[in-house]
Motif scaffolding. Structure first.
Motif, PDB file in Angstrom:
ATOM      1  N   MET A   1     102.012  18.084  78.084  1.00 10.90           N
ATOM      2  CA  MET A   1     102.876  18.610  77.034  1.00 10.90           C
ATOM      3  C   MET A   1     103.338  17.494  76.094  1.00 10.90           C
ATOM      4  SD  MET A   1     106.420  20.666  77.325  1.00 10.90           S
ATOM      5  CE  MET A   1     107.235  19.109  77.089  1.00 10.90           C
ATOM      6  N   SER A   2     103.568  17.854  74.853  1.00 13.76           N
ATOM      7  CA  SER A   2     104.023  16.851  73.894  1.00 13.76           C
ATOM      8  C   SER A   2     105.425  16.343  74.247  1.00 13.76           C
ATOM      9  CB  SER A   2     104.042  17.490  72.508  1.00 13.76           C
ATOM     10  OG  SER A   2     104.536  16.578  71.593  1.00 13.76           O
ATOM     11  N   LYS A   3     105.690  15.094  73.847  1.00 14.49           N
ATOM     12  CA  LYS A   3     107.021  14.523  74.123  1.00 14.49           C
ATOM     13  C   LYS A   3     107.973  14.740  72.960  1.00 14.49           C
ATOM     14  CE  LYS A   3     105.418  10.838  77.051  1.00 14.49           C
ATOM     15  NZ  LYS A   3     105.511   9.403  77.252  1.00 14.49           N
ATOM     16  N   VAL A   4     107.397  15.182  71.848  1.00 10.06           N
ATOM     17  CA  VAL A   4     108.206  15.318  70.628  1.00 10.06           C
ATOM     18  C   VAL A   4     108.145  16.758  70.125  1.00 10.06           C
ATOM     19  CG1 VAL A   4     108.580  14.438  68.284  1.00 10.06           C
ATOM     20  CG2 VAL A   4     107.609  12.925  70.018  1.00 10.06           C
ATOM     21  N   LEU A   5     109.299  17.252  69.707  1.00  4.25           N
ATOM     22  CA  LEU A   5     109.369  18.556  69.046  1.00  4.25           C
ATOM     23  C   LEU A   5     109.875  18.329  67.627  1.00  4.25           C
ATOM     24  CD1 LEU A   5     109.427  21.720  69.055  1.00  4.25           C
ATOM     25  CD2 LEU A   5     111.811  21.545  69.844  1.00  4.25           C
ATOM     26  N   VAL A   6     109.156  18.865  66.649  1.00  5.95           N
ATOM     27  CA  VAL A   6     109.645  18.849  65.269  1.00  5.95           C
ATOM     28  C   VAL A   6     110.125  20.266  64.961  1.00  5.95           C
ATOM     29  CG1 VAL A   6     109.073  18.506  62.833  1.00  5.95           C
ATOM     30  CG2 VAL A   6     108.020  17.045  64.567  1.00  5.95           C
ATOM     31  N   VAL A   7     111.378  20.369  64.523  1.00  8.72           N
ATOM     32  CA  VAL A   7     111.927  21.690  64.211  1.00  8.72           C
ATOM     33  C   VAL A   7     112.600  21.626  62.846  1.00  8.72           C
ATOM     34  CG1 VAL A   7     114.013  21.184  65.565  1.00  8.72           C
ATOM     35  CG2 VAL A   7     113.464  23.524  65.043  1.00  8.72           C
ATOM     36  N   CYS A   8     112.385  22.636  62.042  1.00 10.75           N
ATOM     37  CA  CYS A   8     113.007  22.611  60.710  1.00 10.75           C
ATOM     38  C   CYS A   8     113.221  24.022  60.196  1.00 10.75           C
ATOM     39  CB  CYS A   8     112.134  21.834  59.718  1.00 10.75           C
ATOM     40  SG  CYS A   8     110.580  22.636  59.286  1.00 10.75           S
ATOM     41  N   PHE A   9     114.041  24.118  59.154  1.00  6.78           N
ATOM     42  CA  PHE A   9     114.142  25.356  58.385  1.00  6.78           C
ATOM     43  C   PHE A   9     113.630  25.051  56.984  1.00  6.78           C
ATOM     44  CE2 PHE A   9     116.165  28.021  55.237  1.00  6.78           C
ATOM     45  CZ  PHE A   9     115.801  29.265  55.713  1.00  6.78           C
ATOM     46  N   SER A  10     113.040  26.043  56.360  1.00  5.08           N
ATOM     47  CA  SER A  10     112.550  25.858  55.001  1.00  5.08           C
ATOM     48  C   SER A  10     112.642  27.182  54.261  1.00  5.08           C
ATOM     49  CB  SER A  10     111.102  25.375  55.054  1.00  5.08           C
ATOM     50  OG  SER A  10     110.626  25.108  53.766  1.00  5.08           O
ATOM     51  N   ARG A  11     113.282  27.174  53.103  1.00  2.22           N
ATOM     52  CA  ARG A  11     113.368  28.404  52.309  1.00  2.22           C
ATOM     53  C   ARG A  11     112.156  28.554  51.404  1.00  2.22           C
ATOM     54  NH1 ARG A  11     115.292  29.063  47.138  1.00  2.22           N
ATOM     55  NH2 ARG A  11     115.692  31.232  46.602  1.00  2.22           N
ATOM     56  N   SER A  12     111.708  27.429  50.831  1.00  2.00           N
ATOM     57  CA  SER A  12     110.636  27.545  49.844  1.00  2.00           C
ATOM     58  C   SER A  12     109.421  26.674  50.159  1.00  2.00           C
ATOM     59  CB  SER A  12     111.185  27.232  48.448  1.00  2.00           C
ATOM     60  OG  SER A  12     111.942  26.048  48.449  1.00  2.00           O
ATOM     61  N   GLY A  13     109.344  26.146  51.383  1.00  2.00           N
ATOM     62  CA  GLY A  13     108.103  25.512  51.829  1.00  2.00           C
ATOM     63  C   GLY A  13     108.061  23.996  51.857  1.00  2.00           C
TER      64      GLY A  13
END
Ligand SMILES: Cc1cc2nc3c(=O)[nH]c(=O)nc-3n(C[C@H](O)[C@H](O)[C@H](O)COP(=O)(O)O)c2cc1C
Length: 168
Positions: A1-13
């Motif tokens: 499994m990966s050691k890093v998680l990238v998480v974000c919110f985006s309204r317009s990309g």
């Protein structure tokens, strides 16, 4: 499994595209924060503005991943009214207690990153190992340079964690 998680919110990309590129560079899992409300168009813009200005709490959909399974979680937000976007504020409040090392990035038209990073630090309850602000006026080369520095700092943190694991 990966050691890093990238998480974000985006309204317009914009933030989503940066998040996806970071996830690829870091061989990370990638998750986009979603919510039941529609933020598209002028009404969505106004709703987003009001949510940020009045620090309104918003409902976000449940994450598919457990942040406690990662060594580093990279959190990205667009700047809204000089502050953190409401969905990322909500996500940090939910996951605060289980967060491992964190790194923050934001995208913005002009300014607001300093306050955003201060707020993210407060909400996460810990200092980030790296921060990266990407402003629209930067050319592609400058953006790439910032991303490389950001990735390098996260990779150094991962190497330090690996060394500690080997030492015990
Ligand atoms: C409601 C709202 C408020 C914004 N406020 C700011 C701001 O205060 N400063 C700034 O530089 N950009 C501001 N922006 C521009 C966004 O931060 C910028 O376009 C960002 O890259 C958009 O990311 P996204 O495409 O992932 O949603 C705002 C955008 C929205 C929708």
């Amino acid at each position: 499994m990966s050691k890093v998680l990238v998480v974000c919110f985006s309204r317009s990309g914009t933030t989503r595209a940066i998040g996806a590129a970071l996830a690829e560079r870091l061989h990370a899992d990638f998750e986009v924060i979603t919510e039941p409300v529609d933020r598209s168009g002028p009404l969505g813009y106004l709703r987003s503005l009001a949510d940020a200005v009045f620090t309104r709490s918003v409902h976000i959909e449940e994450s598919r991943r457990d942040v406690a399974n990662y060594d580093v979680v990279v959190v990205g937000t667009p700047v809204w009214a000089g502050t953190i976007s409401a969905p990322v504020r909500a996500w940090l409040a939910i996951h605060r207690r289980k967060l491992p090392h964190v790194a923050f990035f934001c995208t913005q038209q002009m300014r607001g990153d300093a306050k955003v990073f201060r707020e993210m630090t407060k909400l996460a309850g810990k200092q980030p190992v790296a921060r990266c602000a990407l402003t629209a006026r930067l050319d592609a080369q400058a953006k790439q340079r910032f991303i490389e520095i950001f990735v390098d700092r996260i990779e150094r943190t991962l190497a330090r964690i690996d060394n500690l694991e080997w030492a015990v």
